[in-house]
Enzyme design. Structure first.
Site, PDB file in Angstrom:
ATOM      1  N   LYS A  99       0.958  -1.106   0.071  1.00  0.00           N
ATOM      2  CA  LYS A  99      -0.180  -0.051   0.052  1.00  0.00           C
ATOM      3  C   LYS A  99       1.006   1.185   0.063  1.00  0.00           C
ATOM      4  O   LYS A  99       1.755   1.599   1.134  1.00  0.00           O
ATOM      5  CB  LYS A  99      -0.935   0.021   1.134  1.00  0.00           C
ATOM      6  N   GLY A 134      -8.605   9.049   9.387  1.00  0.00           N
ATOM      7  CA  GLY A 134      -8.959   9.414  10.644  1.00  0.00           C
ATOM      8  C   GLY A 134      -9.859  10.365  10.802  1.00  0.00           C
ATOM      9  O   GLY A 134     -10.441  10.522  11.913  1.00  0.00           O
ATOM     10  N   THR A 167      -9.323   3.336  11.638  1.00  0.00           N
ATOM     11  CA  THR A 167      -9.732   4.098  12.888  1.00  0.00           C
ATOM     12  C   THR A 167     -10.994   3.850  13.135  1.00  0.00           C
ATOM     13  O   THR A 167     -11.313   3.948  14.502  1.00  0.00           O
ATOM     14  CB  THR A 167      -9.543   5.641  12.628  1.00  0.00           C
TER      15      THR A 167
END
Length: 259
Positions: free
Chosen positions: A99, A160, A210
């Site tokens: 990633k 987040g 998150t």
């Protein structure tokens, strides 16, 4: 999920990809991942390599779950740093999957799309299967595909933030423009309903961390996201009705007692 998802060399039956950071404890992390039914989890190289015994324990826990590892270059801010991190991750985790993050702005953790394309080209040339964390810009997406990426991972909102899908117009345009490219919403989801919305737009998977890890009950939230992903994908395949401005009666108007 009833229909499998193909990402590079893997056929997946879960369309929920989950991160491994910020959980209250290793036990809760393990239970949440199992409850989510995710087959792919992201792991930061810094988290794994820097912890000594803690790192070995963490890596042992992840391996025990039988999931596929997607290492990430989280926190990298230059092409050189991202490429070096990816190369180390390949050695450590024995996978060509990466990633790719190249962060260009601090407050929103926005991708540096110029560095991202450059790093993606280098890594694809080295045989990596690159999952680029990018924006919803179509020009950037084209350049990432030209660089060799087979998957695109546009953000829904800043990492987040829990804001969901900030730019529905752009995300719909990306889905329409790349009908045959696997698209994964990465970052910004905060609630299961937002994940379902991504699937209803036609996106192939979602990646989040998150929203589960920092929930009051991470295990229950993992279960909720798994259900939302399945519901959203099923709804998309069922072809929802198109929205309209006027009412459409759902019961017959003929044969009423009074007209």
């Amino acid at each position: 999920m009833t229909d499998p998802l193909r990402l590079y060399d893997a056929e997946l039956h879960s369309r929920l990809l989950v991160g491994t950071a910020q959980y209250p404890s290793p036990a809760i992390l393990a239970e949440a991942l199992l409850t989510s039914r995710a087959e792919v989890v992201t792991v930061s190289l810094r988290r794994e390599a820097g912890g000594g015994r803690a790192g070995e324990s963490f890596w042992g826990l992840i391996r025990s779950l039988g999931v596929r590892i997607l290492p990430n270059t989280a926190g990298c801010r230059t092409v050189k740093e991202a490429v070096a991190t990816a190369q180390m991750a390949r050695e450590l985790f024995a996978t060509d999957w990466i990633k790719l993050e190249v962060i260009g702005e601090e407050d929103l953790l926005a991708p540096d799309v110029f560095g991202l394309v450059e790093a993606a080209r280098i890594l694809c040339d080295e045989g990596f299967a690159v999952f680029p964390y990018t924006t919803d810009d179509l020009v950037v997406a084209e350049k990432l595909l030209d660089a060799g990426c087979k998957v695109l991972m546009p953000w829904g909102a800043p990492i987040g933030s829990g804001r969901g899908l900030n730019n529905l117009f752009a995300l719909r345009a990306m889905r329409a423009h790349f009908p045959d490219v696997p698209l994964v919403i990465d970052a910004g989801l905060g609630a299961p309903s937002q994940a379902a919305q991504a699937f209803e737009l036609g996106y192939d998977a979602v990646l989040l961390n998150t929203a589960i890890a920092r929930a009051g009950d991470p295990v229950a939230m993992a279960r909720a996201f798994a259900a939302a992903c399945e519901a959203g994908r099923t709804a998309f395949l069922a072809a929802p009705i198109e929205p309209r401005d006027m009412a459409a009666p759902s019961t017959p108007v003929l044969g009423r007692a009074f007209s």
